[in-house]
Each structure stands twice: as C-alpha cells, then as structure tokens.
Design a protein around this motif. Sequence first.
Motif, PDB file in Angstrom:
ATOM      1  N   ARG A 109      13.180  23.886 -12.976  1.00 26.90           N
ATOM      2  CA  ARG A 109      14.062  23.918 -14.105  1.00 26.90           C
ATOM      3  C   ARG A 109      15.211  23.042 -14.286  1.00 26.90           C
ATOM      4  O   ARG A 109      15.257  22.493 -15.051  1.00 26.90           O
ATOM      5  N   SER A 168      10.727  24.914 -21.710  1.00 25.60           N
ATOM      6  CA  SER A 168       9.895  26.303 -21.796  1.00 25.60           C
ATOM      7  C   SER A 168      10.000  27.190 -19.802  1.00 25.60           C
ATOM      8  O   SER A 168      10.313  25.768 -19.735  1.00 25.60           O
ATOM      9  N   TYR A 169      10.242  27.866 -19.657  1.00 23.46           N
ATOM     10  CA  TYR A 169      10.027  28.579 -18.925  1.00 23.46           C
ATOM     11  C   TYR A 169      10.274  29.783 -18.598  1.00 23.46           C
ATOM     12  O   TYR A 169      10.868  31.043 -19.355  1.00 23.46           O
ATOM     13  N   ASP A 170       9.338  30.930 -18.142  1.00 22.03           N
ATOM     14  CA  ASP A 170       9.112  32.184 -17.789  1.00 22.03           C
ATOM     15  C   ASP A 170       8.984  32.668 -19.373  1.00 22.03           C
ATOM     16  O   ASP A 170       9.223  33.825 -19.822  1.00 22.03           O
ATOM     17  N   GLY A 171       8.421  31.977 -20.338  1.00 16.32           N
ATOM     18  CA  GLY A 171       7.892  32.800 -21.358  1.00 16.32           C
ATOM     19  C   GLY A 171       9.177  32.414 -22.823  1.00 16.32           C
ATOM     20  O   GLY A 171       8.862  33.159 -23.156  1.00 16.32           O
ATOM     21  N   GLU A 172      10.025  31.561 -21.750  1.00 16.89           N
ATOM     22  CA  GLU A 172      10.664  32.152 -22.992  1.00 16.89           C
ATOM     23  C   GLU A 172      11.302  30.096 -23.108  1.00 16.89           C
ATOM     24  O   GLU A 172      10.792  29.326 -22.303  1.00 16.89           O
ATOM     25  N   SER A 173      11.814  29.694 -24.032  1.00 18.84           N
ATOM     26  CA  SER A 173      12.260  28.651 -24.836  1.00 18.84           C
ATOM     27  C   SER A 173      13.426  28.080 -25.206  1.00 18.84           C
ATOM     28  O   SER A 173      14.522  28.873 -25.781  1.00 18.84           O
TER      29      SER A 173
END
Length: 75
Positions: free
Chosen positions: A14, A35-40
């Motif tokens: 990240r 974008s990370y863990d389904g979040e953006s």
Amino acid sequence: MALTDDERAVLTARLASAEAALHSLMVGKATVSLSYDGESATFSQTDEAKLRRYIADLKSQLGLGCNPYRRGIHA
C-alpha cells in the motif's frame, strides 16, 4: 502491537502504491487512484495533503519514521 509478515507485506505494498501515486501527482497527473482490499480512492492535486497524511499513517503503522531531516534529506 507487532505486525505479522502478511500485515507488513500488505502495508508495504500500500505504501509503495501511495508513494507512486503521490509522485504521479507531483509530476502533473491530474488524478490518481489507489485500490486495496476491494476499496478504492481517487486523489486529485487538491488532495495532495490527504495523500501525504495517508502515506504518513502507513509509515507509522510500519514503524517507519517520517522525519524529512533523517539521513541528510532536507525538505
């Protein structure tokens, strides 16, 4: 609280992504997305301070200092 190897790997990835995004903003790109863990999240040049705070938070979680004067680096 110590991080597991997996947690450290995620935070390090990240951080690398956020630092690359900040670089893109600094060289003139109008917007960047992370974008990370389904979040953006999308940042524009007006969000530079917000992105810098996010980077500082990641560094803090990793136990990395954010002091710009360490190792002879001057802001």
